[in-house]
Scaffold this active site. Structure first.
Site, PDB file in Angstrom:
ATOM      1  CG  ASP A 170      23.732  23.036 -40.173  1.00  0.00           C
ATOM      2  OD1 ASP A 170      23.756  23.384 -38.984  1.00  0.00           O
ATOM      3  OD2 ASP A 170      23.238  23.745 -41.078  1.00  0.00           O
ATOM      4  CE1 TYR A 226      13.815  11.009 -33.759  1.00  0.00           C
ATOM      5  CE2 TYR A 226      14.001   8.750 -33.010  1.00  0.00           C
ATOM      6  CZ  TYR A 226      14.414   9.773 -33.829  1.00  0.00           C
ATOM      7  OH  TYR A 226      15.423   9.536 -34.730  1.00  0.00           O
ATOM      8  CE  LYS A 263      19.402  24.346 -39.149  1.00  0.00           C
ATOM      9  NZ  LYS A 263      20.638  24.434 -39.953  1.00  0.00           N
TER      10      LYS A 263
END
Ligand code: NAI
Ligand code: MG
Length: 334
Positions: free
Chosen positions: A205, A123, A172
């Site tokens: 996920d 971001y 991740k």
């Protein structure tokens, strides 16, 4: 009286901030509002989506309640939300999702809170074209040990204070080995300072699936900026949608409270917006201001309204009412 900068913002922002003002007045909350502009409306009116007076007011009072701000998609000015979070180093974005009485969803007894790193990750807005064909875009994610340590420590401290059992770190690191790998490594190290709190890590996920299959297993969740943004909307969905979840952006010496949702252009100006998302944010603000008793009173009035006057509630949570009837019913229950 405490001075709070109030930014109504765009879309449904005017309707829901008006609701908060009424409820605070009815609850005799010792807050006086300093109203300032920001967002698309400020850009259209003044040519600047973040006027200098607004920044000055936040610099002076260090606390703000903010309605949603519209950010143009694809082109146009950068998100003012992201700019404000970075400018005042509001590194903790705290987003609770709690099952509410008489708000029906397929998920029961959810009580979790997401700590989203609020100043870095993808971001930071560092995007560029790889060449002048504009057919190849690249984006840079930033993760630092210092910022990771701050948000992860804040998550553990919150778990301890609220007597929640477990902190789940979401990453991740199998693919993004350096950025989210660093975040995970810092988490493993911070966890050692909190032996009383259980610590686990999950890949994002899998986390998305786990949150839908068995959301009750989570207490405090801590993650990087983009994952936190996505998973917190998912968490809102578990407890009744974006109309019912508030959030806090907290730094060392400033704080800004806002709903998780955006400006909802599809229902703006129609008296349909659920005010309790921003209201829950403003209760987090009252707690931050050490006004827990008033926050508790307002929370009780919301719960009472959900149970006893469901018809007055807005339609997104199964009521038959409007922003106005919901607001009036909460005031009547105070
Ligand atoms: P959104 O959150 O505005 O709306 C998504 C869906 O949820 C819509 O169907 C909307 O009607 C519903 N919804 C949202 N808040 C609600 C409420 N209080 N009561 C009842 N229903 C509600 O997300 P969307 O449409 O993706 O974004 C619209 C604009 O908001 C964009 O410009 C986006 O950049 C901005 N935005 C601003 C945020 C902020 O100021 N913190 C956060 C998220 C989006
Ligand atoms: Mg979001």
């Amino acid at each position: 009286m405490k001075n709070v900068v109030l930014i109504p913002g765009d879309g449904i922002g005017t309707e829901i901030t008006a609701s908060i003002k009424k409820i605070f007045e009815a609850a005799k909350a010792p807050v006086s509002w300093i109203e300032c502009k920001a967002g698309l409306n400020a850009y259209e009116e003044l040519g600047n989506p973040l006027p200098a007076e607004t920044i000055k007011a936040i610099e002076e009072h260090r606390i703000a309640l903010k309605g949603p701000l519209t950010t143009p998609v694809g082109t146009g000015f950068r998100s003012i939300n992201v700019t404000l979070r970075q400018k005042f180093n509001l590194f903790s974005n705290i987003r609770p999702a709690i099952t509410l009485p008489n708000v029906h969803t397929p998920f029961k007894e959810v009580d979790l809170v997401i700590f989203r790193e609020n100043t870095q990750g993808l971001y930071i807005g560092k995007e560029h074209w790889a060449d002048d064909t504009e057919k190849h875009a690249e984006s840079i994610a930033v993760v630092t040990e210092e910022a990771s340590q701050k948000i992860i420590t804040a998550a553990f401290e919150y778990a301890r204070k609220k007597e929640m059992q477990k902190v789940t770190l979401v990453h991740k690191a199998n693919i993004l080995k350096l950025t989210t790998g660093l975040f995970l490594k810092v988490g493993q190290s911070v966890a050692k300072d909190f032996p009383d709190i259980e610590f686990e890590d999950l890949i994002v996920d899998n986390m998305a699936m786990q949150m839908v299959m068995n959301p009750q297993q989570f207490d405090v969740v801590v993650t990087t900026n983009l994952f936190g943004d996505i998973l917190s909307d998912l968490a809102s969905g578990l407890v009744g949608g974006l109309g019912v979840t508030g959030s806090a952006n907290i730094g060392n010496d400033a704080a800004m409270f806002e709903a998780v949702h955006g400006s909802a252009p599809d229902i703006a100006g129609q008296n349909k917006a659920n005010p309790i998302a921003l209201l829950f944010s403003s209760l987090m603000m009252l707690e931050y201001l050490d006004e827990k008793k008033i926050a508790d009173n307002i929370r009780k009035a919301i719960y009472k309204t959900l149970v006893e006057k469901k018809s007055a509630c807005t339609m997104d949570i199964g009521g038959k009412g409007t922003t106005t009837t919901f607001t009036e019913a909460i005031c009547a229950n105070l």
